[in-house]
Structure formats: structure tokens, C-alpha cells
Design a protein around this motif. Structure first.
Motif, PDB file in Angstrom:
ATOM      1  N   CYS A 147      -4.012   1.997  -5.635  1.00  0.00           N
ATOM      2  CA  CYS A 147      -2.715   1.321  -5.750  1.00  0.00           C
ATOM      3  C   CYS A 147      -1.600   2.332  -6.015  1.00  0.00           C
ATOM      4  O   CYS A 147      -0.472   2.152  -5.536  1.00  0.00           O
ATOM      5  N   PHE A 204      -7.832  -1.834   1.112  1.00  0.00           N
ATOM      6  CA  PHE A 204      -7.759  -1.296  -0.242  1.00  0.00           C
ATOM      7  C   PHE A 204      -8.563  -2.127  -1.245  1.00  0.00           C
ATOM      8  O   PHE A 204      -8.753  -1.697  -2.387  1.00  0.00           O
ATOM      9  N   ILE A 255      -3.883  -4.612   4.611  1.00  0.00           N
ATOM     10  CA  ILE A 255      -3.887  -3.673   3.487  1.00  0.00           C
ATOM     11  C   ILE A 255      -4.741  -4.213   2.344  1.00  0.00           C
ATOM     12  O   ILE A 255      -5.472  -3.478   1.682  1.00  0.00           O
ATOM     13  N   LEU A 302      -0.686   3.756  -2.713  1.00  0.00           N
ATOM     14  CA  LEU A 302       0.125   2.804  -1.949  1.00  0.00           C
ATOM     15  C   LEU A 302       1.588   2.856  -2.344  1.00  0.00           C
ATOM     16  O   LEU A 302       2.478   2.743  -1.495  1.00  0.00           O
ATOM     17  N   ASN A 303       1.865   3.016  -3.628  1.00  0.00           N
ATOM     18  CA  ASN A 303       3.239   3.014  -4.104  1.00  0.00           C
ATOM     19  C   ASN A 303       3.950   4.354  -3.912  1.00  0.00           C
ATOM     20  O   ASN A 303       5.172   4.414  -3.909  1.00  0.00           O
ATOM     21  N   LEU A 309       4.795  -4.786  -0.135  1.00  0.00           N
ATOM     22  CA  LEU A 309       3.632  -3.931  -0.381  1.00  0.00           C
ATOM     23  C   LEU A 309       3.488  -3.601  -1.862  1.00  0.00           C
ATOM     24  O   LEU A 309       2.371  -3.551  -2.394  1.00  0.00           O
ATOM     25  N   ARG A 310       4.588  -3.411  -2.547  1.00  0.00           N
ATOM     26  CA  ARG A 310       4.514  -3.106  -3.981  1.00  0.00           C
ATOM     27  C   ARG A 310       3.974  -4.312  -4.769  1.00  0.00           C
ATOM     28  O   ARG A 310       3.202  -4.149  -5.717  1.00  0.00           O
ATOM     29  N   LEU A 322      -3.729  -6.248  -6.075  1.00  0.00           N
ATOM     30  CA  LEU A 322      -4.988  -5.526  -5.850  1.00  0.00           C
ATOM     31  C   LEU A 322      -5.579  -5.036  -7.169  1.00  0.00           C
ATOM     32  O   LEU A 322      -6.802  -5.070  -7.362  1.00  0.00           O
ATOM     33  N   PHE A 323      -4.724  -4.590  -8.076  1.00  0.00           N
ATOM     34  CA  PHE A 323      -5.222  -4.133  -9.373  1.00  0.00           C
ATOM     35  C   PHE A 323      -5.767  -5.301 -10.186  1.00  0.00           C
ATOM     36  O   PHE A 323      -6.826  -5.191 -10.827  1.00  0.00           O
ATOM     37  N   PRO A 354       4.424   4.213   0.637  1.00  0.00           N
ATOM     38  CA  PRO A 354       4.285   2.898   1.296  1.00  0.00           C
ATOM     39  C   PRO A 354       4.717   2.917   2.762  1.00  0.00           C
ATOM     40  O   PRO A 354       4.118   2.243   3.598  1.00  0.00           O
ATOM     41  N   SER A 377       0.245  -4.427  -4.214  1.00  0.00           N
ATOM     42  CA  SER A 377      -0.498  -3.389  -4.947  1.00  0.00           C
ATOM     43  C   SER A 377      -0.845  -3.862  -6.364  1.00  0.00           C
ATOM     44  O   SER A 377      -1.932  -3.578  -6.876  1.00  0.00           O
TER      45      SER A 377
END
Length: 452
Positions: free
Chosen positions: A337, A291, A287, A340-341, A365-366, A372-373, A344, A369
Motif C-alpha cells: 500500500c 495487491f 488493483i 501504491l501511494n 487509488l489512495r 487493502l490494508f 500511483p 489502498s
């Protein structure tokens, strides 16, 4: 030969249109292999959680050598972009050929290391003998794709550094389509091919990397770029050019290598928590890859544009240029992102349909995310440092961030045995440190006047 070669003026502007004209083709060239990589993991996931977990270990190991090539790629790209900005187009071909020679030498070292040291390394760190043997057998095959990958990366440096990023897609498409088809055939024994299981993915990847390399050089010839840049006019080994490439690239090589080695360290610690946590973490890496496509594309764009603008003696425009790229990168990252949230479970179900896997993977995953930001702007500033031609600063920034990252994951995962959700928060620390130190360096102005 098709239409005439591109114009010899390779100087860039700092407009949003120029940024996107470079970044979007790079995004596509990164995105397609990520689809390929995820498809590969989906296939391997059908062989069981052990194979999916082993894919995480072997994938990060190979990534260590891949990012060494990426470091050389970024060093070569910065020099080519500087020459393009200076209007010294006749020197680009010589630099490219020397980059190919240097990358092949590094590939040979990587193959030797894998055969001599990988078995002992994996045997001493992994607790499952079955997984250890599976990983070693796979890597002894997979590592032979390294020379093709490195030459492919040198091609990336050439095309991005000379503002020809739109041509990246041809080799990428050829490699990806070949890999997906061969994965399907060689892993499961379809399409008249032998059923090789886990090792089939290694063979498929090697063949695909060769085809990608072949196609892109065919496109370079077809478009007349090799003639324009005099790529093959001087094939002699040039110690002076090699030294320049090595000086510029070696800090970046060490930077990327220690970054991924620390990630391998993280995966080894996660393996001590069991195959379920390792499989979830491998999914997070997938992921991260898919992403993070736009961020990595904008990062590569930052490297080449900063170096090109400095080559034109417009250093005063660099901070504003970085600001424009950061805004675009953050906007796209925030949108992805958010997606994604919102859903998920949908993304996690692509890798495994087991309810426990999805339930345990959602909180991880959260966390990813948010990382990623943070990466969406930190990576831009870090690559701006690369573009200034001061790779030693990159290395110092990376070492500081990696030390903090490694201490955190060791304490969280090994000493206190906390859940991997907490362990993945190490990414927050890592990207925050990279941003702060890179931002401070660019703002200091100490990079101005650097000649390469």
C-alpha cells in the motif's frame, strides 16, 4: 509416475515456517491469474473506454458465479483439512469426488440463469444499449467456462487441504500463459487467429480454463496424489457426503455471492455516473486483485490451518496461530500500500495514458489502498471463522456488513450523487465490520467443540 507419494501424515504445526510454506505457493497461484486478468484488461482497453467499462460489468457478473465455486471450495477445504488433522486420510478422496459432482450441478444452474435472466437484468439496469448488448453477447460465451473453473477450484481445495499447495502453480501457469497468448491472438487477430475483438477475450478464457484444469489433474496423477488419497476408488454419487458438503458450503456460497452481487450493484450505480468513472472503478478492481494477493493467500492458509489444528484437538493454539498469520499479512499489505501511494500515476498509466483518467483516478487509488490494508487483517479473522466449521456465522457476519455497504453506496452514489472517491470508502465500512464481528466471535470461544 514420478517419486513416491507424499507421506500420509497430513497434520500441520503452527510455526511461521509452516504458515509461509502454505501461503507463498497460494500467493503465486493467485498472483499469476491476476497478471493474466490485468493483461486482458490492458488489451481490452486498447479497444476503447467502452470495452474497458464493459469488461468491468461482465467481469463482476462472472465473478458472482466464480465466488459461488469459491464458497464450495472453502467448505470442501475446511472438511478436507479437518480430516487431515484427524488422520482420516482415506475419506479425503470420497469428499473430493462428491465436491466435483456438486460443483458441476451448480455450474449447470449458472449457465441456465445466464441465458434466461442475464439479458433482462442487464437491460433493466444499464443505461447504454450499446454496452448492454456487448455485455450480453460476451456473457453468453464466457459462462461456458464455468464447469472447468469449478473443477479447478475443487482441485485447489484438495491440494491446500492436504498441504500440497506448492503444486498449485502448474495449472495456474498453464492457464495464464494460454490466456495471454490467446487474448493477444483472438482480440486483435494476430498469430493467424481470427480477429474477434471483445468476444475474443471470452473464448480465450474458456480455452485457458480447460487447459489449466487438464494440467493440474495430470500433475496430481504424476505425483501419485490420486493413488495416495484414493481419489477414484469410489466414484458413486454419495448423498450423505453431498449433504455434508452442502451444509458446510451453502452459507459460504451465499456469503460470497451476496458480497459480489453487492459489488455488481456498486458498479451499476457507478455506470450511472458515466463510462469514465466506470473505467476508473474497473481499474480499481484490478488493483484490488493484484495487491490483495497475499491477503487472500494468508486467508486461505488460515482456513486450512485452523481446521487442521482443531482436528488435532489443539483448539487452544488457534488464537496464537491467527495472530501470527495476521502479523505477516499486515506487514506485506503495508509495504504494498505504501508503494501504491508513492507512485500511483505509474500504476494507473498501465490501464490508460489519458491525463484526465490518471488525474481522476489517483484520489480513488489512495482510498483503495486504505481498504487493502483493512482487508489484510479482517479477511484473516473472517477465514478463521470458516476454519472453525461454523459457516452460518460467516453468513451472518457478511449479511450485516453488506447491508451497511449497500445503504452507503446507494446514498452516496445515487441519492446525493457524490464523487466515486467517496463511494469507494464503502470498502472501509465493509472490512471494518467484518473484522470486528469475526474478532468478537473467535474471542468468545463459542466455536470450540464444533464437529464436522
Amino acid at each position: 509416475m514420478s517419486s513416491a507419494a507424499p507421506a500420509s501424515d497430513l497434520r500441520l504445526t503452527t510455526s511461521n515456517r509452516q504458515i509461509l510454506s502454505i501461503a507463498l505457493p497460494i500467493s503465486f497461484s493467485i498472483f499469476v491469474p491476476q497478471i493474466n486478468f490485468i493483461t486482458n484488461n490492458i488489451f481490452l482497453g486498447q479497444l476503447g473506454e467502452t470495452s474497458l467499462a464493459a469488461a468491468g460489468i461482465t467481469g463482476v457478473y462472472y465473478l458472482i458465479f466464480a465466488v459461488i465455486g469459491f464458497g464450495l471450495n472453502n467448505g470442501l477445504q475446511a472438511i478436507i483439512s479437518r480430516r487431515a488433522g484427524q488422520g482420516r486420510v482415506e475419506e479425503i478422496g470420497k469428499l473430493f469426488i462428491q465436491g466435483v459432482y456438486l460443483s458441476l450441478g451448480i455450474a449447470l444452474i449458472g449457465i441456465i440463469i445466464t441465458y434466461l435472466f442475464a439479458p433482462a437484468l442487464l437491460g433493466s439496469t444499464l443505461r447504454s444499449p450499446e454496452m448492454t448488448n456487448q455485455c450480453i453477447e460476451f456473457l453468453h460465451i464466457r459462462i461456458w467456462g464455468l464447469p472447468f473453473l469449478y473443477i479447478y477450484q475443487m482441485r485447489n481445495a484438495l491440494l491446500v487441504g492436504t498441504n500440497q499447495s506448492k503444486l498449485l502453480v502448474w495449472g495456474t501457469l498453464a492457464e495464464t500463459l494460454a490466456n495471454i497468448v490467446l487474448d493477444y491472438g483472438l482480440i486483435f487477430g494476430h498469430l493467424g487467429l481470427p480477429e474477434l475483438g471483445f468476444n475474443g477475450a471470452a473464448i480465450a478464457s474458456i480455452i485457458a480454463e480447460f487447459l489449466g484444469m487438464f494440467v493440474v489433474f495430470a500433475v496430481i496423477e504424476w505425483k501419485g496424489i490420486s493413488k495416495q488419497l484414493s481419489l477414484y476408488r469410489n466414484l458413486r454419487f454419495n448423498p450423505k457426503e453431498i449433504r455434508l458438503l452442502f451444509v458446510q458450503s451453502s452459507p459460504l456460497i451465499f456469503q460470497y455471492a451476496i458480497s459480489v452481487i453487492s459489488w455488481e450493484f456498486f458498479y451499476v450505480l457507478v455506470e450511472h455516473h458515466g463510462s469514465r468513472d466506470l473505467a476508473i472503478s474497473n481499474t480499481m478492481r484490478n488493483i484490488f486483485g493484484i495487491f490483495g494477493v497475499f491477503t487472500w493467500a494468508f486467508a486461505a492458509t488460515t482456513n486450512t490451518m485452523v481446521s487442521n489444528i482443531i482436528g488435532q484437538d489443539h483448539s487452544d493454539q488457534v488464537p496464537a496461530l491467527i495472530g501470527r498469520i495476521v502479523k505477516l499479512s499486515m506487514l506485506l499489505a503495508f509495504t504494498l500500500c505504501l508503494l501504491l501511494n508513492i507512485i500511483p500515476e505509474t500504476f494507473l498509466s498501465l490501464f490508460s495514458s489519458e491525463p484526465d483518467f490518471i488525474r481522476e483516478g489517483v484520489p480513488v487509488l489512495r482510498v483503495v489502498s486504505v481498504a487493502l490494508f483493512l482487508m489484510s487483517f479482517a479477511n484473516i479473522w473472517l477465514n478463521a471463522v470458516t476454519g472453525t466449521g461454523n459457516p452460518g456465522i460467516n453468513l451472518k457476519i457478511e449479511v450485516f456488513a453488506i447491508i451497511a455497504y449497500s445503504i452507503y453506496v446507494y446514498l452516496v452514489l445515487e441519492v446525493y450523487r457524490l464523487p466515486i472517491t467517496i463511494g469507494w470508502m464503502a470498502e472501509w465500512i465493509y472490512w471494518s465490520i467484518l473484522f470486528m464481528l469475526s474478532f468478537m466471535y473467535i474471542r468468545s470461544g463459542k466455536w470450540k467443540g464444533k464437529q464436522i
